[in-house]
Motif scaffolding. Structure first.
Motif, short mmCIF file in Angstrom:
data_model
loop_
_atom_site.label_atom_id
_atom_site.label_comp_id
_atom_site.label_asym_id
_atom_site.label_seq_id
_atom_site.Cartn_x
_atom_site.Cartn_y
_atom_site.Cartn_z
N ARG A 1 22.69 3.99 7.43
CA ARG A 1 22.79 3.28 6.14
C ARG A 1 21.66 3.71 5.21
O ARG A 1 20.90 2.90 4.69
N ALA B 1 10.82 -0.08 4.30
CA ALA B 1 9.39 0.16 4.14
C ALA B 1 8.66 -1.06 3.58
O ALA B 1 7.52 -1.34 3.95
N PRO C 1 21.34 -9.25 -1.79
CA PRO C 1 22.46 -9.05 -0.86
C PRO C 1 23.60 -10.03 -1.14
O PRO C 1 23.38 -11.16 -1.55
N TYR D 1 19.84 5.37 1.92
CA TYR D 1 20.12 5.55 0.49
C TYR D 1 20.01 7.00 0.06
O TYR D 1 20.19 7.32 -1.11
N ALA E 1 0.88 -1.17 0.00
CA ALA E 1 0.00 0.00 0.00
C ALA E 1 0.91 1.21 0.00
O ALA E 1 2.09 1.12 0.33
N ASP F 1 2.42 4.70 1.34
CA ASP F 1 2.51 5.24 2.69
C ASP F 1 2.56 6.77 2.70
O ASP F 1 2.99 7.38 3.66
N LYS G 1 16.89 8.24 7.31
CA LYS G 1 16.44 7.40 6.21
C LYS G 1 14.92 7.45 6.24
O LYS G 1 14.32 7.88 7.22
P1 NAP Z 1 15.17 -0.38 1.80
O1 NAP Z 1 14.47 0.71 2.50
O2 NAP Z 1 16.43 -0.05 1.10
O3 NAP Z 1 15.41 -1.53 2.85
C1 NAP Z 1 16.21 -2.63 2.55
C2 NAP Z 1 16.40 -3.42 3.81
O4 NAP Z 1 17.23 -4.54 3.52
C3 NAP Z 1 17.12 -2.63 4.89
O5 NAP Z 1 16.59 -2.95 6.13
C4 NAP Z 1 18.57 -3.10 4.74
O6 NAP Z 1 19.31 -3.00 5.91
C5 NAP Z 1 18.35 -4.56 4.40
N1 NAP Z 1 19.50 -5.13 3.75
C6 NAP Z 1 19.98 -4.85 2.51
N2 NAP Z 1 21.09 -5.57 2.26
C7 NAP Z 1 21.31 -6.31 3.37
C8 NAP Z 1 22.31 -7.24 3.75
N3 NAP Z 1 23.31 -7.55 2.91
N4 NAP Z 1 22.24 -7.81 4.97
C9 NAP Z 1 21.24 -7.47 5.82
N5 NAP Z 1 20.27 -6.60 5.53
C10 NAP Z 1 20.31 -6.02 4.32
O7 NAP Z 1 14.21 -1.07 0.70
P2 NAP Z 1 12.63 -1.23 0.73
O8 NAP Z 1 12.14 -1.65 2.04
O9 NAP Z 1 12.27 -2.04 -0.46
O10 NAP Z 1 12.12 0.24 0.52
C11 NAP Z 1 12.73 1.09 -0.43
C12 NAP Z 1 11.92 2.32 -0.60
O11 NAP Z 1 10.78 2.01 -1.37
C13 NAP Z 1 11.36 2.95 0.66
O12 NAP Z 1 12.29 3.74 1.33
C14 NAP Z 1 10.22 3.74 0.11
O13 NAP Z 1 10.71 4.95 -0.41
C15 NAP Z 1 9.75 2.86 -1.01
N6 NAP Z 1 8.61 2.08 -0.59
C16 NAP Z 1 7.45 2.75 -0.53
C17 NAP Z 1 6.34 2.07 -0.16
C18 NAP Z 1 5.07 2.83 -0.12
O14 NAP Z 1 4.16 2.41 0.47
N7 NAP Z 1 4.97 3.96 -0.76
C19 NAP Z 1 6.38 0.74 0.19
C20 NAP Z 1 7.58 0.08 0.11
C21 NAP Z 1 8.70 0.77 -0.30
P3 NAP Z 1 20.18 -1.66 6.19
O15 NAP Z 1 19.17 -0.61 6.53
O16 NAP Z 1 21.07 -2.05 7.29
O17 NAP Z 1 20.93 -1.36 4.91
#
Ligand code: NAP
Length: 497
Positions: A461, A184, A148, A463, A57, A59, A295
């Motif tokens: 950490r 997220a 990863p 982006y 959904a 956010d 973040k």
């Molecule tokens: P993310 O915010 O980049 O989160 C990735 C997660 O994976 C982090 O917790 C990261 O840990 C972990 N991770 C990555 N490599 C790893 C490794 N080698 N070992 C352990 N943990 C690792 O990605 P996302 O959750 O897909 O979200 C990305 C963005 O998409 C959000 O910030 C948001 O802007 C957008 N999004 C929006 C919605 C919405 O509803 N609008 C929904 C989902 C996503 P670290 O933090 O330690 O790196």
């Protein structure tokens, strides 16, 4: 054989997500109809097509998360589902007759400026080349999934699912599931998996800030009202816009002056954690050690509560390596699993800036230039030595939490720039080095007062920061300022000839 000197297309857009659709609508407003949109997927919608994991959904309130010019009276709730947003993308594309311009399953590899012919030559996977007068990349910020680099991950014998490639037939019922990541995406997915998995182990490397999601359902009566009196929905948008805008442009961007607001948001998250979890040790492990906003914070009513279920386990010790039947944790213990879910996000800086190889005037390679100098883009779209090119997903382009505000100012910039090019009967535009440098200096100066520079972000950490440690993803201005600048920038900032 000499190359063609006239372009096959007036414009070529890479990407059929909301950015590409918005650019296409703007071209149509400018009476440019000879354009093509190329997308590697088999449907439009960009991230909202690719992502369809359970629980998806938006956010940001959908009253705010939509084009300024195209309010949608049909949203079922304030925070609509991913499927509804994808539907909205399709509806807008239909209304503005964009679909017929799109070529799907088409991977763009590179684009090279042809100085003699004054056009772009765009190479597709498979070798086909297209020529275009204007090139617009709308490849999104979060479009290259990150797998990863964890020892042994390829040896795992069970099912592996990346959240950007969700298997809709997958059922977690009775299975032992591990999920890596607490961004997220994971925040939305974990409460859903927690309901059915026999065991769910969450691998958290960096704790995330989570605030409550104050959602409401729009009744049929409200939807009819929005359709009949669009002003009613605009009034709600004004409220949701103002709240989000205030958070970004005061608490975050003008952090030096307004840090209290940021602390208030962190306090809200703290209260939310306290109200959801009784176990202090668990609460501590879920508590971020960096400032709110370093973040992207998340919104959820079910995330913290999921960890209080007996079948959900938080693993924050780290991963040593993966074996065929499970994960060996850094503390030497082993978690046996059937399914490994990778909620590990996206490779933003290495794979996405730029998403395709772009070679401009005098052979300047955009990716190399950004890395050899600094990540930079005038008004978040233009770079010197790259004529007739707009890169919508650039450094300093994204306005905080809402993509559609970004799109609005970029469409206005297109309007002003292309109208002037046409008025002068010109064939090329290119931002001047001086205007580009001025913009970069200003962004750098504004960032000096922001949370990302003066806050405690070292362990986040995030982006938002490029590999050199500069917070060069977000544009540190208000939406109002961005829209104004896009609507009245001096034409002398571009060389139009
Ligand atoms: P993310 O915010 O980049 O989160 C990735 C997660 O994976 C982090 O917790 C990261 O840990 C972990 N991770 C990555 N490599 C790893 C490794 N080698 N070992 C352990 N943990 C690792 O990605 P996302 O959750 O897909 O979200 C990305 C963005 O998409 C959000 O910030 C948001 O802007 C957008 N999004 C929006 C919605 C919405 O509803 N609008 C929904 C989902 C996503 P670290 O933090 O330690 O790196």
């Amino acid at each position: 054989m000499t190359a063609e000197h006239s372009a096959a297309f007036d414009a070529l857009i890479v990407g059929a997500g909301f950015g590409g659709i918005g650019a296409a609508i703007q071209l149509k407003r400018l009476k440019i109809e000879n354009f093509v949109i190329l997308d590697r997927e088999d449907d439009l919608g960009g991230t909202w097509h690719v992502n369809h994991y359970p629980g998806l959904a938006v956010d940001v309130p959908t009253t705010t998360y939509s084009y300024f010019f195209e309010p949608n009276p049909n949203w079922s709730r304030l925070f609509s589902t991913g499927a509804e947003i994808k539907q909205y993308a399709g509806d807008v594309a239909d209304k503005y007759d964009v679909r017929r311009h799109i070529r799907y399953n088409t991977v763009v590899e590179s684009a090279r400026w042809d100085e003699d012919a004054k056009l772009w030559r765009v190479t597709l996977a498979g070798g086909e080349t297209l020529s275009t007068r204007y090139l617009i990349t709308a490849t999104g910020f979060l479009s290259q999934p990150k797998v990863p680099d964890i020892a042994g991950i390829d040896d795992f014998a069970g099912k592996v699912i990346h959240t950007t490639d969700w298997d809709d037939n997958y059922r977690a019922d009775g299975k032992r599931v591990a999920i890596i990541g607490t961004g997220a995406t994971a925040v939305q997915l974990i409460p859903v998996l927690a309901k059915s998995a026999a065991e769910l182990t969450v691998y958290q490397r960096t704790a995330i800030w989570v605030v409550p999601k104050i959602d409401i359902r729009f009744s049929e009566r409200a939807k009819r009202l929005f359709a009949r009196v669009p002003l009613a929905q605009r009034a709600i948008r004004a409220v949701t816009d103002t709240i989000y805008e205030a958070m970004i442009s005061t608490a975050v961007i003008r952090h030096r002056t307004f840090r209290r607001l940021n602390i208030a948001a962190a306090d809200l998250a703290k209260m939310h954690r306290f109200a959801s979890i009784r176990d202090k040790e668990l609460r501590d492990r879920l508590t971020p050690d960096y400032d709110f906003g370093c973040k992207r914070p998340t919104f959820s009513n079910g995330y913290y509560r999921a960890f209080t279920k007996p079948n959900v386990h938080l693993q924050s010790e780290g991963i040593d390596h993966v074996q065929a039947d499970g994960i060996v944790n850094s503390d030497g213990t082993k978690t046996e699993i059937d399914t490994l879910v990778l909620a590990t996000g996206f490779d933003l800086w290495e794979a996405n800036f730029p998403a395709i190889e772009v070679i401009g005037r005098q052979g300047r390679n955009l990716g190399k230039w950004w890395r050899d100098t600094r990540f930079q883009a005038y008004q978040g779209v233009s770079m010197p030595y790259f004529p007739n090119f707009l890169s919508l997903a650039s450094p300093y382009a994204f306005l905080g939490l809402n993509f559609f505000n970004t799109m609005e100012y970029q469409m206005r910039l297109m309007d002003r720039l292309f109208t002037e090019v046409k008025r002068r009967g010109a064939t090329t535009f290119e931002v001047t080095e001086e205007a580009n440098a001025r913009y970069l200096d200003r962004m750098t100066e504004l960032l000096g007062d922001s949370l990302w520079t003066i806050g405690n972000c070292a362990t986040s950490r995030s982006y938002y920061y490029n590999p050199s440690g500069e917070p060069s993803l977000l544009r540190p201005t208000s939406t109002k300022e961005a829209v104004r600048e896009a609507s009245d920038f001096p034409f002398s900032d571009y060389q139009i000839s």
